[in-house]
Motif scaffolding. Structure first.
Motif, PDB file in Angstrom:
ATOM      1  N   ASP A  14      43.816  52.378  76.273  1.00  0.00           N
ATOM      2  CA  ASP A  14      42.662  51.935  77.087  1.00  0.00           C
ATOM      3  C   ASP A  14      42.597  52.845  78.410  1.00  0.00           C
ATOM      4  OD1 ASP A  14      40.682  50.896  78.275  1.00  0.00           O
ATOM      5  OD2 ASP A  14      41.115  48.610  77.942  1.00  0.00           O
ATOM      6  N   THR A  15      41.571  53.410  78.789  1.00  0.00           N
ATOM      7  CA  THR A  15      41.573  54.143  79.834  1.00  0.00           C
ATOM      8  C   THR A  15      41.604  53.210  81.153  1.00  0.00           C
ATOM      9  OG1 THR A  15      40.222  55.973  78.880  1.00  0.00           O
ATOM     10  CG2 THR A  15      39.740  55.620  81.237  1.00  0.00           C
ATOM     11  N   ALA A  16      40.838  52.075  80.830  1.00  0.00           N
ATOM     12  CA  ALA A  16      40.964  50.840  82.230  1.00  0.00           C
ATOM     13  C   ALA A  16      42.157  50.527  82.604  1.00  0.00           C
ATOM     14  CB  ALA A  16      39.890  49.773  81.617  1.00  0.00           C
ATOM     15  N   HIS A  39      35.949  54.003  81.584  1.00  0.00           N
ATOM     16  CA  HIS A  39      36.113  53.457  80.376  1.00  0.00           C
ATOM     17  C   HIS A  39      34.657  53.039  79.919  1.00  0.00           C
ATOM     18  CE1 HIS A  39      35.737  49.733  77.926  1.00  0.00           C
ATOM     19  NE2 HIS A  39      36.721  50.319  77.135  1.00  0.00           N
TER      20      HIS A  39
END
Length: 300
Positions: A52-54, A115
């Motif tokens: 997850d990019t976040a 994200h």
């Protein structure tokens, strides 16, 4: 060359999940890693979603600072610092243009922005190896002409490696054409079209967030890989971080700038060894990893 003579380089988020996990586990007691776990309600690094990019962006920030602190000590300031993509934020915090905690909060917000933008305007990234600038631009324009999609140059990593970023359809077409031309194409494990015009809509919110943070003069030089220039003015550093969502990473030029400043070598702080591998292939100046640093010279 002593360890104190090396500049420090920090990578972006294109690090494999397993590599990032190992780095977080190695430095799990560092305050930033502890803050990362608390922020995402994780009891240990293995509980984090490193796809997850976040989460990946603040995790990469925390791992980089923690590793550099462990190698050099928390008060060390290198002759120069620079970073690749997200690593620019890590480098700016490491040399004091903003505090490490402030940098971490910015990394959290940047990760969330990226994200969300990836959901609004899906994208992908691919590294093309073996094409010179002319061949690469011919490929890129051919894809755009045929498909009418976005495909921008996102990273100029070396004379023979360029990263393209754009819509998934455009990246898939670029991979197909590259393979037909016997070029190596590696789709990056990054869920978004970063450093492309797909990210432009996220710039105003990111700029507002940067402007709400107190940037101050750093303790040493900062070379931006967005304009490949050294900066000492906090406002200029902030502006490079804002533009870095969209503009390409001019990594090869940035490393040349470090060399021209008289810095004899760079250490890849990680996580991972992406920058170390790029540096050793380019041979612009000496690159090493944290584990291979020479022993410090004792005083006296």
């Amino acid at each position: 060359m002593t360890a104190e003579q090396y500049g420090v380089a920090f990578p972006g988020q294109g690090v494999k999940a397993h590599t990032l996990l190992l780095a977080l586990c190695a430095h799990v007691r560092h305050p930033l890693v502890a803050r990362l776990l608390k922020t995402f309600s994780a009891a240990h690094p293995e509980a984090l979603d490193l796809g997850d990019t976040a989460i990946v962006q603040p995790a990469t920030f925390a791992a980089g600072i923690a590793a550099a602190d462990a190698a050099f000590g928390p008060d060390h300031r290198p002759p120069v610092a620079l970073g690749h993509s997200l690593g620019e934020l890590t480098a700016a915090a490491y040399v004091g243009f903003l505090g490490a905690d402030e940098g971490f909060e910015l990394a959290v917000d940047r990760g969330r922005l990226c994200h969300d933008q990836g959901l609004r305007r899906p994208g992908a990234m691919v590294a093309i190896v073996g094409a010179d600038a002319g061949e690469l631009e011919w490929l890129r324009r051919g894809v755009i002409a045929e498909h009418g999609e976005i495909l921008d140059v996102a990273g100029l990593n070396s004379a023979r490696q360029t990263v393209l970023s754009g819509t998934p359809e455009a990246v898939a077409a670029a991979v197909r054409i590259a393979e037909e031309q016997c070029l190596r194409a590696e789709v990056l494990p990054i869920p978004g079209g970063f450093h492309s015009s797909l990210m432009m809509d996220a710039v105003p919110a990111w700029r507002r967030r940067l402007e709400s943070t107190d940037f101050r003069p750093g303790a040493t030089r900062f070379v931006s890989a967005i304009d490949a220039r050294p900066h000492t003015d906090p406002g200029q550093v902030r502006e490079q971080l804002a533009r870095g969502l969209v503009l390409p990473v001019r990594w090869q030029e940035a490393v040349h700038t470090v060399r021209d400043l008289g810095v004899p070598g760079l250490v890849d702080a990680g996580p991972g060894t992406t920058l170390l591998k790029l540096g050793r292939r380019a041979r612009t100046l000496e690159f090493t990893g944290l584990g291979a640093l020479p022993e410090p010279v004792p005083p006296g």
